[in-house]
Design a protein around this motif. Structure first.
Motif, PDB file in Angstrom:
ATOM      1  N   VAL A 424       0.828  -1.202   0.000  1.00  0.00           N
ATOM      2  CA  VAL A 424       0.000   0.000   0.000  1.00  0.00           C
ATOM      3  C   VAL A 424       0.865   1.255   0.000  1.00  0.00           C
ATOM      4  CG1 VAL A 424      -1.736   1.244   1.284  1.00  0.00           C
ATOM      5  CG2 VAL A 424      -1.854  -1.222   1.124  1.00  0.00           C
ATOM      6  N   ASP A 427       2.755   1.640  -3.161  1.00  0.00           N
ATOM      7  CA  ASP A 427       1.935   2.175  -4.239  1.00  0.00           C
ATOM      8  C   ASP A 427       1.810   3.682  -4.132  1.00  0.00           C
ATOM      9  OD1 ASP A 427       1.590  -0.176  -5.457  1.00  0.00           O
ATOM     10  OD2 ASP A 427      -0.391  -0.604  -4.642  1.00  0.00           O
ATOM     11  N   LYS A 428       1.635   4.144  -2.900  1.00  0.00           N
ATOM     12  CA  LYS A 428       1.475   5.599  -2.738  1.00  0.00           C
ATOM     13  C   LYS A 428       2.728   6.337  -3.175  1.00  0.00           C
ATOM     14  CE  LYS A 428      -1.860   5.271   0.943  1.00  0.00           C
ATOM     15  NZ  LYS A 428      -2.069   5.352   2.386  1.00  0.00           N
ATOM     16  N   LEU A 431       2.876   6.374  -6.852  1.00  0.00           N
ATOM     17  CA  LEU A 431       1.961   7.387  -7.383  1.00  0.00           C
ATOM     18  C   LEU A 431       2.640   8.740  -7.458  1.00  0.00           C
ATOM     19  CD1 LEU A 431      -1.511   6.932  -5.672  1.00  0.00           C
ATOM     20  CD2 LEU A 431      -0.556   5.798  -7.637  1.00  0.00           C
ATOM     21  N   ARG A 432       3.246   9.116  -6.346  1.00  0.00           N
ATOM     22  CA  ARG A 432       3.866  10.443  -6.290  1.00  0.00           C
ATOM     23  C   ARG A 432       4.934  10.581  -7.352  1.00  0.00           C
ATOM     24  NH1 ARG A 432       3.883  10.570  -0.601  1.00  0.00           N
ATOM     25  NH2 ARG A 432       2.026  11.662   0.134  1.00  0.00           N
ATOM     26  N   CYS A 451      -3.059  -2.425 -11.378  1.00  0.00           N
ATOM     27  CA  CYS A 451      -3.706  -1.606 -10.351  1.00  0.00           C
ATOM     28  C   CYS A 451      -2.876  -0.372 -10.036  1.00  0.00           C
ATOM     29  CB  CYS A 451      -4.013  -2.444  -9.116  1.00  0.00           C
ATOM     30  SG  CYS A 451      -2.591  -2.996  -8.222  1.00  0.00           S
ATOM     31  N   GLU A 454      -3.483   2.168 -12.731  1.00  0.00           N
ATOM     32  CA  GLU A 454      -4.804   2.752 -12.558  1.00  0.00           C
ATOM     33  C   GLU A 454      -4.777   3.836 -11.484  1.00  0.00           C
ATOM     34  OE1 GLU A 454      -7.718  -0.078 -11.482  1.00  0.00           O
ATOM     35  OE2 GLU A 454      -9.169   1.462 -10.928  1.00  0.00           O
ATOM     36  N   MET A 455      -4.120   3.498 -10.387  1.00  0.00           N
ATOM     37  CA  MET A 455      -4.053   4.488  -9.306  1.00  0.00           C
ATOM     38  C   MET A 455      -3.311   5.736  -9.756  1.00  0.00           C
ATOM     39  SD  MET A 455      -3.518   2.451  -5.769  1.00  0.00           S
ATOM     40  CE  MET A 455      -2.848   0.882  -6.175  1.00  0.00           C
ATOM     41  N   LEU A 458      -5.612   7.815 -11.889  1.00  0.00           N
ATOM     42  CA  LEU A 458      -6.649   8.476 -11.104  1.00  0.00           C
ATOM     43  C   LEU A 458      -6.050   9.603 -10.259  1.00  0.00           C
ATOM     44  CD1 LEU A 458      -8.779   5.421 -10.003  1.00  0.00           C
ATOM     45  CD2 LEU A 458      -9.262   7.076 -11.775  1.00  0.00           C
ATOM     46  N   TYR A 459      -4.887   9.339  -9.721  1.00  0.00           N
ATOM     47  CA  TYR A 459      -4.243  10.338  -8.877  1.00  0.00           C
ATOM     48  C   TYR A 459      -3.900  11.576  -9.696  1.00  0.00           C
ATOM     49  CZ  TYR A 459      -0.719  12.377  -5.789  1.00  0.00           C
ATOM     50  OH  TYR A 459       0.005  13.221  -5.006  1.00  0.00           O
ATOM     51  N   GLU A 462      -6.897  13.501 -10.318  1.00  0.00           N
ATOM     52  CA  GLU A 462      -7.333  14.275  -9.153  1.00  0.00           C
ATOM     53  C   GLU A 462      -6.466  15.509  -8.965  1.00  0.00           C
ATOM     54  OE1 GLU A 462      -7.560  11.930  -5.642  1.00  0.00           O
ATOM     55  OE2 GLU A 462      -8.998  10.532  -6.527  1.00  0.00           O
ATOM     56  N   LEU A 463      -5.217  15.398  -9.335  1.00  0.00           N
ATOM     57  CA  LEU A 463      -4.336  16.558  -9.233  1.00  0.00           C
ATOM     58  C   LEU A 463      -4.687  17.623 -10.253  1.00  0.00           C
ATOM     59  CD1 LEU A 463      -0.820  14.981  -8.691  1.00  0.00           C
ATOM     60  CD2 LEU A 463      -2.229  16.139  -7.033  1.00  0.00           C
ATOM     61  N   ARG A 486     -13.663   1.771 -15.094  1.00  0.00           N
ATOM     62  CA  ARG A 486     -13.420   2.561 -13.889  1.00  0.00           C
ATOM     63  C   ARG A 486     -12.863   3.931 -14.229  1.00  0.00           C
ATOM     64  NH1 ARG A 486     -11.834  -2.778 -11.719  1.00  0.00           N
ATOM     65  NH2 ARG A 486      -9.717  -2.451 -12.427  1.00  0.00           N
ATOM     66  N   VAL A 489     -15.698   6.100 -15.702  1.00  0.00           N
ATOM     67  CA  VAL A 489     -16.607   6.505 -14.636  1.00  0.00           C
ATOM     68  C   VAL A 489     -16.031   7.686 -13.866  1.00  0.00           C
ATOM     69  CG1 VAL A 489     -17.366   5.732 -12.377  1.00  0.00           C
ATOM     70  CG2 VAL A 489     -17.839   4.337 -14.360  1.00  0.00           C
ATOM     71  N   LYS A 490     -14.717   7.673 -13.706  1.00  0.00           N
ATOM     72  CA  LYS A 490     -14.086   8.762 -12.961  1.00  0.00           C
ATOM     73  C   LYS A 490     -13.913  10.016 -13.789  1.00  0.00           C
ATOM     74  CE  LYS A 490     -12.921   7.095  -8.857  1.00  0.00           C
ATOM     75  NZ  LYS A 490     -13.177   7.715  -7.563  1.00  0.00           N
TER      76      LYS A 490
ATOM     77  N   VAL B 263      -7.873  15.937  -2.411  1.00  0.00           N
ATOM     78  CA  VAL B 263      -6.945  15.025  -3.059  1.00  0.00           C
ATOM     79  C   VAL B 263      -6.113  14.357  -1.972  1.00  0.00           C
ATOM     80  CG1 VAL B 263      -5.158  14.794  -4.765  1.00  0.00           C
ATOM     81  CG2 VAL B 263      -6.888  16.545  -5.031  1.00  0.00           C
ATOM     82  N   PHE B 265      -5.078  10.480  -0.049  1.00  0.00           N
ATOM     83  CA  PHE B 265      -5.061   9.042  -0.266  1.00  0.00           C
ATOM     84  C   PHE B 265      -6.133   8.395   0.587  1.00  0.00           C
ATOM     85  CE2 PHE B 265      -0.647  10.280  -1.036  1.00  0.00           C
ATOM     86  CZ  PHE B 265      -0.598   9.937  -2.361  1.00  0.00           C
ATOM     87  N   ASN B 268      -5.458   2.927   4.364  1.00  0.00           N
ATOM     88  CA  ASN B 268      -4.853   1.687   3.894  1.00  0.00           C
ATOM     89  C   ASN B 268      -5.872   0.568   3.705  1.00  0.00           C
ATOM     90  OD1 ASN B 268      -2.554   3.074   4.027  1.00  0.00           O
ATOM     91  ND2 ASN B 268      -1.664   1.974   5.751  1.00  0.00           N
ATOM     92  N   MET B 271      -7.808   0.951   0.656  1.00  0.00           N
ATOM     93  CA  MET B 271      -6.986   0.731  -0.518  1.00  0.00           C
ATOM     94  C   MET B 271      -6.787  -0.765  -0.762  1.00  0.00           C
ATOM     95  SD  MET B 271      -3.896   3.145  -1.339  1.00  0.00           S
ATOM     96  CE  MET B 271      -2.613   2.778  -2.512  1.00  0.00           C
ATOM     97  N   VAL B 272      -6.525  -1.485   0.332  1.00  0.00           N
ATOM     98  CA  VAL B 272      -6.335  -2.927   0.180  1.00  0.00           C
ATOM     99  C   VAL B 272      -7.587  -3.568  -0.382  1.00  0.00           C
ATOM    100  CG1 VAL B 272      -6.082  -5.062   1.449  1.00  0.00           C
ATOM    101  CG2 VAL B 272      -4.552  -3.165   1.914  1.00  0.00           C
ATOM    102  N   ILE B 275      -7.974  -2.787  -4.011  1.00  0.00           N
ATOM    103  CA  ILE B 275      -7.099  -3.573  -4.886  1.00  0.00           C
ATOM    104  C   ILE B 275      -7.716  -4.946  -5.105  1.00  0.00           C
ATOM    105  CG2 ILE B 275      -4.883  -4.760  -4.999  1.00  0.00           C
ATOM    106  CD1 ILE B 275      -3.626  -2.392  -3.623  1.00  0.00           C
ATOM    107  N   ASN B 278     -10.864  -4.692  -7.306  1.00  0.00           N
ATOM    108  CA  ASN B 278     -10.600  -4.428  -8.711  1.00  0.00           C
ATOM    109  C   ASN B 278     -10.036  -5.636  -9.423  1.00  0.00           C
ATOM    110  OD1 ASN B 278     -11.461  -1.900  -8.291  1.00  0.00           O
ATOM    111  ND2 ASN B 278      -9.461  -0.924  -8.401  1.00  0.00           N
ATOM    112  N   PRO B 292     -23.181   4.779  -9.497  1.00  0.00           N
ATOM    113  CA  PRO B 292     -22.934   5.028 -10.907  1.00  0.00           C
ATOM    114  C   PRO B 292     -21.695   5.891 -11.144  1.00  0.00           C
ATOM    115  CG  PRO B 292     -24.967   6.050 -10.161  1.00  0.00           C
ATOM    116  CD  PRO B 292     -24.534   5.119  -9.094  1.00  0.00           C
ATOM    117  N   ASP B 293     -21.318   6.690 -10.202  1.00  0.00           N
ATOM    118  CA  ASP B 293     -20.191   7.576 -10.471  1.00  0.00           C
ATOM    119  C   ASP B 293     -19.028   7.356  -9.515  1.00  0.00           C
ATOM    120  OD1 ASP B 293     -21.662   8.389  -8.382  1.00  0.00           O
ATOM    121  OD2 ASP B 293     -21.262  10.520  -8.655  1.00  0.00           O
ATOM    122  N   PHE B 295     -16.848   4.634  -6.490  1.00  0.00           N
ATOM    123  CA  PHE B 295     -16.447   3.310  -6.078  1.00  0.00           C
ATOM    124  C   PHE B 295     -17.060   2.897  -4.750  1.00  0.00           C
ATOM    125  CE2 PHE B 295     -13.532   4.290  -9.268  1.00  0.00           C
ATOM    126  CZ  PHE B 295     -13.057   3.108  -9.753  1.00  0.00           C
TER     127      PHE B 295
END
Lengths: 641, 452
Positions: A424, A427-428, A431-432, A451, A454-455, A458-459, A462-463, A486, A489-490, B263, B265, B268, B271-272, B275, B278, B292-293, B295
């Motif tokens: 986790v 991943d963060k 992302l950065r 995954c 994807e993150m 999305l990140y 969002e930025l 996904r 949708v976002k 914005v 995170f 945890n 997030m787990v 994952i 998904n 619909p829009d 998660f």
């Protein structure tokens, strides 16, 4: 990125593909035909054979201009050699690396000069892409072209070729599935070949065309080196068949345990007895990939189900995860790893040490039992292997003074920490890092469904970054559609295309983001099948390729191709198109006709590090060459957690 | 494996009236010389399920069943017998023993099931999908429907049949709709939002509910507590669960809005789980429960799975006289693997020129006179059969005396019946202890002693 590479000192050549041991013939070749020039007609003088085939120079310095010489490139020169059926790219008898220094430096110079003139380089690269993408057909050729009978016939016809002993053994014994020869017969064949060779050695005939016997993974070992030092691990581990027992024993001492070869009958038999599941028969599987564990498709599910109450020692949580792997409900490296760890966590919570046993030992063997069950359901991913290693080392290092409940809570919190820190949090961080590489107006391409990618997308969205995404997908998994849904949708603007059309969308793309199942210490990226093609096309179009992968998935193994270690998927999945009843050309084949059909559904492929610009990991953005550093440091670290 | 097994053995069944009585409750009704309960227990034992709860309706029946089980499975099974009042239905029986249920999942099996469907497979399917209920479906036996009109009691044939309308999702994993025979008569109601979520539904009427269910205990107990009018698992509980699978059972939609505002995170755990979610193949439940829009899972759903037994497996419920006849025939014939021991008993005494055809079963100690013919029939223990007797397509239980020259076709003759000379029976059921006088002929009748 390219500029950075250019500025490097003379790169040493890493020859990853299958090359002939001696290279003098190729030197005068022109540059533009570089891939061809690498493969002169074979000439195996004993002198060249005496080179030790062992060393694979570690890929310290890589040049991305060396694309044409990487693993997947077939050796076109072989097609010219003619007399024997072309066996495609993988005649591994040629896999000995050249250790001559003159050609290396020459190539280095050549690369430097060539890097300057981009047009030439461009042609080369497209060439390389072509060659590499022709790999699968090569594989098929191989499977169809070689029959044990033909091999035997060839050998009988010209006993002159200077095959090394190892190779002959290969030829006769590496295909126990097809050639139903008994041991005695094989022995006899071998003896006769030896005699023939002893006669022919005197003549020192160079014109023969050896290597005609396509063997699954031989090394060209000169006879005098027969009992020589063990060879580099990945190759050795995959070419175990048909080596003398004594040699094998010797090797066992300093090699990691070899992976199971599923075309080896003696081993298969033992595994069969131990295993919970029935092994499906090897029929209709492509010859080249018979050493891989066969896919256990849905037919195994009811069988395993009926055993549900009989497997008492398997914890229900582990059992459930195994069923999900088997049924394909759960896929993706991270998710599988997390699910497995959580199941282990539950099993540990319910665990109690039996009397007269110590927790450390008993729990380790118990976890081992779970793991072998999971392997039977589906081969482990690298990430899972690393996680298991972590868990086992934690168990082994438990202080003896701890009580059972304390030990259990310690282990559970260790697992939690592993999930949090290694997956986790990693991943963060990724992302950065990765988000800094996304600029406004970018067009990002991704393949499949990762995954992390994807993150990242999305990140970045969002930025508030303005970019477009191209999702590339391929049959039969079609997992990209899930990702696409996904993303759409976002509110991201997406383009969806199939892998076939990749070269048409690539010229608009500015960055390629790819996920990975594992990264090996030579920088090879092991990922969903198709990733290599995407990376190669991107490389040809000079689009930077960013591979996003958590460091816990790194593996110290060195792998050069995607054959020796891979996973087979459901062969029926590629012969059928879901939801299309009109596409049923393969449906009504009779059993006789089906014998002529072999289906290959590979799950993974290996992308050579040359096509990868940067690896985004939780330790930062690193070049593929730095993977071993992290692997080494990481191993130390997770023992210390 | 954290499963508890409940065998709903039942008690007296009205549909089997002349065959079952106070002395022979339904679980002990002999099928091919084994009580019908034996088949279920044997199947469970094969699957390594040794701790069972057997629920019997009625105290007396409970005692009888308990005595039989302890005699037969002496040290092989740990069986708890629970006697519940009569006529409270299968759901009521489960409600009554609810406090015994502690495991995570419950496997409820009907005691009159004669099948070789593996309970483990059902349980594995249940676990794999993390379902609330998993129902076992098997194909309707062809013989059962075709011969329904030809034989059997006439009042039974008039029944609308054991029709089930079962709706499955396209991948044949989930139950979307289930309706049993009685409801189909009126009308069938489908929920729009369910159909919308599934997208495509496959309606099958050739499948039969085998009455082997795996339940999630917590949900089962909750439903049983809240809906105390529910009588039957098959007709009330399972359809209710299937219908409500997309409905909000309880609880308020969790507010996860704050995660999306800035914005930041997600934490945890989220997030787990994300994952994991998904990566797994989403069923229509998950797709539906997604906003619909976004998660955030705002709608609570549960899954109702179906385990469809392969067409080669044998699966019949003994719930009518016709089924009783069919099972007797099949167990001695094509499905003889259900029985662990031999079909022909040790050394029955046969007279001269007596022929016993294939698919027959003779219990131990039975004697037959000269020139008898037995075809496709089951004859119990210690029967005395005179000479010139023809027994075709029939079941003769224990201690039956059959006089000379009788002809028996398609009939069931219970224990201790006495048939005097030259009786002709066709498609009859003769209750226990009945005496048929000499020379009488019956056709399609049900004969039983008057209750005293």
């Amino acid at each position: 990125m390219d500029a950075r590479r250019m500025s490097r000192a003379v790169p040493r050549v890493r020859q990853v593909g299958f090359f002939t041991p001696n290279t003098p013939a190729k030197q005068p070749q022109p540059q533009s035909a570089a891939p061809c020039s690498e493969s002169p007609p074979l000439s195996d003088s004993p002198a060249s054979n005496s080179l030790s085939p062992v060393m694979i120079p570690p890929p310290r310095h890589l040049s991305d201009n060396l694309g044409g010489r990487t693993a997947a490139v077939p050796v076109p020169g072989r097609e010219n050699s003619g007399e024997l059926p072309t066996v495609g790219s993988y005649n591994p008898s040629e896999s000995v690396l050249s250790l001559d220094s003159p050609p290396r430096s020459r190539i280095g110079d050549e690369e430097l000069s060539e890097g300057a003139e981009s047009s030439l380089g461009w042609y080369r690269r497209s060439d390389s892409a072509k060659f590499a993408s022709s790999l699968p057909s090569g594989g098929f050729n191989l499977s169809t072209a070689k029959h044990p009978e033909s091999v035997a016939a060839v050998e009988a016809k010209n006993p002159l070729p200077e095959q090394s002993e190892a190779q002959k053994e290969q030829a006769s014994s590496s295909k126990p599935l097809k050639a139903k020869t008994t041991k005695a017969e094989r022995r006899a064949l071998q003896e006769s070949q030896r005699a023939a060779k002893a006669a022919s050695r005197a003549e020192a005939n160079k014109s023969g065309t050896p290597g005609g016997a396509p063997s699954s993974k031989p090394m060209k070992q000169p006879p005098q080196k027969k009992d020589g030092p063990p060879v580099a691990s990945s190759i050795a581990a995959s070419e175990r068949i048909g080596v003398d027992r004594s040699v094998e024993k010797e090797r066992k001492k300093d090699l990691p345990p070899p992976r199971k070869q599923f075309d080896d009958e003696s081993r298969g038999g033992r595994a069969k007895r131990r295993s919970v599941l029935n092994q499906p028969e090897a029929r209709n599987r492509v010859e080249l990939f018979r050493h891989l564990p066969p896919h256990k498709n849905g037919t195994q599910l009811p069988y395993l189900g009926s055993k549900f109450f009989e497997l008492h020692e398997k914890h229900p949580a582990v059992y459930k995860v195994g069923l999900q792997y088997l049924a394909g409900d759960l896929s993706g490296g991270n998710a599988r790893c997390i699910a497995m760890l959580q199941a282990f966590q539950e099993a540990i919570r319910d665990y109690s040490t039996p009397p007269e046993k110590t927790l450390t030992r008993d729990l380790t063997s118990k976890i081992g039992g779970f793991v072998s069950f999971l392997i039977e359901c589906r081969p482990l991913s690298m990430s899972m292997g690393n996680a298991i290693r972590f868990l086992k080392s934690r168990i082994a290092r438990l202080p003896l003074t701890l009580s059972e409940s304390e030990a259990k809570t310690t282990l559970c919190s260790d697992i939690d920490r592993f999930i949090n820190e290694k997956i986790v949090l990693a991943d963060k961080v990724i992302l950065r890092h990765a988000a800094t590489k996304i600029r406004d107006g970018d067009v990002l391409l991704t393949y499949g469904s990762s995954c992390v990618v994807e993150m990242i997308l999305l990140y970045a969205h969002e930025l508030g970054k303005q970019f477009r995404v191209v999702v590339v997908n391929s049959h039969p998994m079609l997992e990209g559609q899930k990702l696409l849904r996904r993303l759409v949708v976002k509110g991201l603007s997406c383009t969806y295309t199939q892998l076939n059309a990749i070269s048409y969308v690539m010229h608009k793309v500015t960055r390629v983001f790819l996920g990975a199942s594992s990264i090996f210490s030579n920088g090879t990226v092991y990922s969903t099948v198709g990733t290599a093609s995407v990376a190669m096309v991107a490389h040809a179009f000079r689009v930077p390729v960013l591979v996003c992968c958590e460091a816990y998935k790194f593996h110290e193994r060195v792998q050069l191709d995607s054959i020796c270690f891979n996973e087979l998927g459901d062969p029926d999945a590629i012969s059928k198109v879901p939801g299309r009843v009109d596409v049923n050309y393969l449906d009504n084949l009779t059993d006789k006709q089906k014998e002529n059909l072999e289906l290959l559904n590979l799950k993974y492929d290996a992308t050579p590090s040359d096509y990868i610009s940067v690896i985004v990991t939780d330790y930062g953005m690193i070049p593929p060459t730095s993977v071993p550093v992290i692997v080494r440091g990481y191993r130390k670290e997770y023992l210390l957690i | 494996m954290d499963f508890q097994v409940v065998v709903l053995a039942g008690g007296n069944s009205k549909s089997l009236t002349p065959l079952v009585s106070k002395d022979v409750p339904k679980p002990l009704l002999p099928v091919a010389n084994h009580p019908v309960l034996y088949y279920v227990l044997h199947q469970l034992e094969e699957s390594n399920l040794k701790n069972l709860i057997v629920v019997v309706e009625g105290e007396d029946a409970g005692l009888l069943v308990g005595a039989w089980i302890s005699g037969t499975f002496v040290d092989r099974l740990h069986v708890e017998i629970a006697a519940v009042p009569e006529d409270i239905g299968t759901a009521g029986a489960l409600r009554a023993i609810s406090h015994y249920l502690t495991a995570k999942d419950i496997l409820a099996v009907s005691g009159d099931l004669v099948s070789d469907v593996s309970p483990g497979a059902v349980a594995a399917t249940h676990r794999r999908h993390d379902a609330v209920v998993t129902a076992t479906l098997c194909s309707v036996p062809i013989s059962g429907s075709s011969e329904l009109g030809s034989s059997g009691g006439k009042d039974k044939t008039k029944k609308p049949g054991r029709y089930n309308i079962i709706g499955l999702d396209p991948r044949k994993q989930f139950l979307v709709h289930i309706a049993t025979g009685a409801e189909v008569e009126k009308d069938t109601r489908l929920q729009k939002h369910l159909l919308h979520a599934v997208g495509q539904m496959e309606i099958r009427s050739d499948l039969m509910d085998a009455h082997m269910y795996a339940f999630k205990r917590s949900v089962l107990q909750e439903v049983l507590d809240r809906k105390d009018t529910f009588q039957s698992l098959k007709q009330d509980v399972v359809p209710y669960l299937v219908q409500s699978q997309l409905a909000v059972l309880s609880g308020i939609p969790q507010a996860e809005e704050d995660g999306n505002k800035k914005v930041s995170f997600p934490n945890n755990q989220v997030m787990v789980s994300q994952i994991l979610a998904n990566a797994s193949t989403p069923s229509f439940h998950e797709l539906y429960s997604m906003d619909p829009d976004g998660f955030a899972q705002t709608r609570k759903t549960h899954k109702c799975c179906a385990y469809i037994a392969s067409s080669s497996s044998y699966c019949v419920r003994l719930n009518s006289i016709q089924a009783f006849m069919d099972i007797n025939r099949d167990v001695t014939g094509e499905a003889d693997h259900l029985l662990s021991d031999n079909v022909i008993g040790p050394s029955p005494k046969l007279g001269t020129k007596t022929t016993v055809g294939p698919h027959c079963m003779l219990g131990e100690g039975s004697e037959m006179g000269d020139k008898c013919q037995v075809k496709r029939s089951v004859i119990g223990r210690h029967c005395r059969i005179g000479s010139h007797v023809k027994v075709v397509n029939s079941v003769v239980m224990n201690h039956v005396t059959i006089g000379d020259g009788c002809i028996i076709q398609g009939s069931v003759i219970c224990s201790n019946v006495q048939l005097q000379e030259r009786v002709v029976l066709k498609d009859c059921q003769v209750g226990a202890g009945f005496v048929v006088t000499a020379g009488s002929e019956y056709k399609g009748e049900s004969l039983a002693r008057k209750e005293k």
